[in-house]
Scaffold this motif. Structure first.
Motif, mmCIF file in Angstrom:
data_model
loop_
_atom_site.group_PDB
_atom_site.id
_atom_site.type_symbol
_atom_site.label_atom_id
_atom_site.label_comp_id
_atom_site.label_asym_id
_atom_site.label_seq_id
_atom_site.Cartn_x
_atom_site.Cartn_y
_atom_site.Cartn_z
ATOM 1 N N VAL A 333 -33.832 -26.550 -8.960
ATOM 2 C CA VAL A 333 -34.876 -25.887 -7.650
ATOM 3 C C VAL A 333 -35.636 -25.248 -8.921
ATOM 4 O O VAL A 333 -36.101 -25.065 -8.659
ATOM 5 C CB VAL A 333 -33.859 -24.540 -7.668
ATOM 6 C CG1 VAL A 333 -34.846 -23.816 -6.959
ATOM 7 C CG2 VAL A 333 -32.805 -24.795 -6.147
ATOM 8 N N ALA A 334 -35.317 -24.758 -10.390
ATOM 9 C CA ALA A 334 -36.728 -24.237 -11.250
ATOM 10 C C ALA A 334 -37.638 -24.896 -11.648
ATOM 11 O O ALA A 334 -38.662 -25.571 -11.704
ATOM 12 C CB ALA A 334 -35.465 -24.466 -12.428
ATOM 13 N N LYS A 335 -37.092 -27.021 -11.448
ATOM 14 C CA LYS A 335 -38.102 -27.755 -11.607
ATOM 15 C C LYS A 335 -39.075 -28.101 -10.651
ATOM 16 O O LYS A 335 -39.954 -28.144 -10.720
ATOM 17 C CB LYS A 335 -37.305 -29.350 -11.817
ATOM 18 C CG LYS A 335 -36.526 -29.278 -12.994
ATOM 19 C CD LYS A 335 -35.704 -30.551 -13.127
ATOM 20 C CE LYS A 335 -35.348 -30.959 -14.527
ATOM 21 N NZ LYS A 335 -34.317 -32.138 -14.805
ATOM 22 N N ILE A 336 -38.326 -27.758 -9.419
ATOM 23 C CA ILE A 336 -38.923 -27.562 -7.992
ATOM 24 C C ILE A 336 -40.334 -26.780 -7.922
ATOM 25 O O ILE A 336 -41.708 -27.379 -7.554
ATOM 26 C CB ILE A 336 -38.733 -27.422 -6.737
ATOM 27 C CG1 ILE A 336 -37.923 -29.099 -6.251
ATOM 28 C CG2 ILE A 336 -39.718 -27.392 -5.104
ATOM 29 C CD1 ILE A 336 -36.529 -28.801 -5.605
ATOM 30 N N PHE A 337 -39.414 -25.456 -8.930
ATOM 31 C CA PHE A 337 -40.802 -24.366 -8.317
ATOM 32 C C PHE A 337 -41.865 -24.375 -9.880
ATOM 33 O O PHE A 337 -42.982 -24.477 -9.329
ATOM 34 C CB PHE A 337 -40.124 -23.054 -8.882
ATOM 35 C CG PHE A 337 -39.254 -22.423 -7.569
ATOM 36 C CD1 PHE A 337 -38.929 -23.569 -6.284
ATOM 37 C CD2 PHE A 337 -39.019 -21.260 -7.803
ATOM 38 C CE1 PHE A 337 -38.192 -22.813 -5.658
ATOM 39 C CE2 PHE A 337 -38.202 -20.658 -6.927
ATOM 40 C CZ PHE A 337 -37.875 -21.728 -5.449
ATOM 41 N N GLN A 338 -41.945 -25.056 -11.103
ATOM 42 C CA GLN A 338 -42.737 -24.962 -11.725
ATOM 43 C C GLN A 338 -43.554 -26.299 -11.529
ATOM 44 O O GLN A 338 -44.846 -26.094 -11.612
ATOM 45 C CB GLN A 338 -41.562 -25.837 -12.797
ATOM 46 C CG GLN A 338 -40.770 -25.574 -13.326
ATOM 47 C CD GLN A 338 -39.683 -25.601 -14.798
ATOM 48 O OE1 GLN A 338 -39.729 -27.116 -15.055
ATOM 49 N NE2 GLN A 338 -39.227 -25.432 -15.166
ATOM 50 N N SER A 339 -42.760 -27.235 -10.279
ATOM 51 C CA SER A 339 -44.456 -28.211 -10.210
ATOM 52 C C SER A 339 -44.816 -27.612 -8.796
ATOM 53 O O SER A 339 -46.155 -28.560 -8.634
ATOM 54 C CB SER A 339 -43.525 -29.536 -9.158
ATOM 55 O OG SER A 339 -42.239 -29.362 -8.229
ATOM 56 N N GLN A 340 -44.546 -27.012 -8.045
ATOM 57 C CA GLN A 340 -45.010 -26.002 -7.229
ATOM 58 C C GLN A 340 -46.050 -24.584 -7.369
ATOM 59 O O GLN A 340 -46.438 -24.202 -6.656
ATOM 60 C CB GLN A 340 -45.070 -25.535 -5.574
ATOM 61 C CG GLN A 340 -43.747 -26.789 -5.499
ATOM 62 C CD GLN A 340 -42.621 -26.928 -4.231
ATOM 63 O OE1 GLN A 340 -42.404 -26.079 -4.085
ATOM 64 N NE2 GLN A 340 -42.730 -27.935 -3.642
#
Length: 347
Positions: A333-340
């Motif tokens: 989820v952190a990687k998703i949030f960072q990308s968005q």
């Protein structure tokens, strides 16, 4: 739980606790069987809980006060996002009884020596209520939302709280991920679904209760939420419906006493009361699925069994889940949030 996550929590815990103590003092969440402020001779317990069971405790506490074990017991109460509450108690927020959205928030206090490691040894494994993740929609379901795929259609806006503060948000995410696996998707495909889902999430509230307020104020087409929150919203007259998807997760909410309680006998009596049929009926009346056998919901409330209901153990349990999905630096989820461009801040 990995070391980075533990350091982050403990470094912020004292500040969170200080803020929570001021909030507790200012909100004056107090209950007393006499209907007024508790006298100097009364035993005072502090209940620190996650955001959603507040309405249930408004009835549970007076009901406990009427029992022999509850005579002369008053309460201070504090309700906020589950993760925030757990970190606050770890950091020094006084508490006699704690209830959280999910087990890791209790485990944090076990690791800190604040809750006995046998807190989950009763016949219900320490879980006082159950629920499931549902879709809350506008009255009449104008977008005809029925399945997880409907949530990622181009014109659909999804309201979902922040998983780095809200336990409910974590349940929602694991329901979404698990639903993809139940549909035969691979791990990579299920993670890709989460990326698409968060593309549709415009705001990340701190708690499930705040997310519900955002939705009922008019924002969004669908809210990912606890079933009990949807039922409560309807009971309060909100123009919403809800759908229990075929694939969803069983939510289990833990409760325990705090070792540092000055009135541990009364705190334990209160926790024991929460597992009685009388208390479970009150929980059921607020939309929670009772954990005690033989307790039925009141008229007008139905608890259907989803055909593909799964548990957190499907993913190896919360230890594995937190490491893989919710590490604030390396998790899925952190990687998703960072990308968005979304925040992984926990406070």
């Amino acid at each position: 739980m990995n070391r980075i996550w533990t350091r982050t929590l403990r470094s912020s815990a004292p500040l969170v606790a200080l803020i929570a103590m001021f909030a507790l003092a200012s909100c004056g969440g107090t209950s007393d069987s006499s209907g007024g402020s508790a006298g100097s001779g009364s035993t005072k317990l502090t209940l620190v809980a996650y955001s959603t069971p507040e309405e249930a405790y408004k009835e549970l506490i007076p009901a406990f006060d009427k029992t022999a074990a509850g005579k002369g017991v008053g309460f201070n109460t504090s309700y906020a996002a589950s993760g925030e509450q757990s970190r606050a108690v770890e950091g020094g927020l006084p508490a006699d009884v704690v209830e959280f959205s999910l087990e890791p928030d209790m485990t944090r206090l076990v690791d800190a020596g604040l809750v006995d490691d046998n807190w989950n040894q009763n016949e219900h494994k320490g879980f006082v209520t159950d629920s499931v993740v549902v879709f809350v929609v506008r009255k009449g379901n104008p977008k005809n939302i029925k399945t997880w795929d409907d949530l990622i259609k181009d014109d659909t806006e999804v309201i979902e709280p922040n998983p780095f503060t809200s336990g409910g948000a974590k349940w929602n995410i694991m329901a979404a991920y698990g639903a993809q696996l139940e549909a035969g998707k691979s791990d990579a495909q299920a993670q890709d679904y989460l990326t698409k889902l968060f593309d549709h999430v415009p705001v990340l509230d701190k708690s499930a209760r705040e997310a519900l307020q955002t939705f009922t104020s008019g924002k969004g087409d669908v809210l990912l939420s606890y079933e009990n929150e949807a039922i409560l919203a309807q009971q309060k007259g909100e123009d919403v419906d809800y759908i229990v998807p075929d694939q969803t997760i069983l939510i289990e909410n833990p409760v325990a006493t705090v070792n540092e309680s000055k009135h541990l006998d009364k705190a334990k009596a209160f926790v024991d009361y929460l597992f009685t049929p009388a208390a479970q009926k009150i929980f059921a009346s607020k939309g929670y699925r009772p954990v005690v056998k033989g307790v039925s919901p009141p008229a007008g409330i139905d608890f259907p069994t989803p055909p593909q209901l799964f548990e957190i153990s499907k993913f190896g349990g919360w230890g594995d889940v937190n490491d893989k999905f919710f590490d604030p630096e390396k998790g899925v989820v952190a990687k998703i949030f960072q990308s968005q461009g979304k925040s992984t801040a926990s406070s």
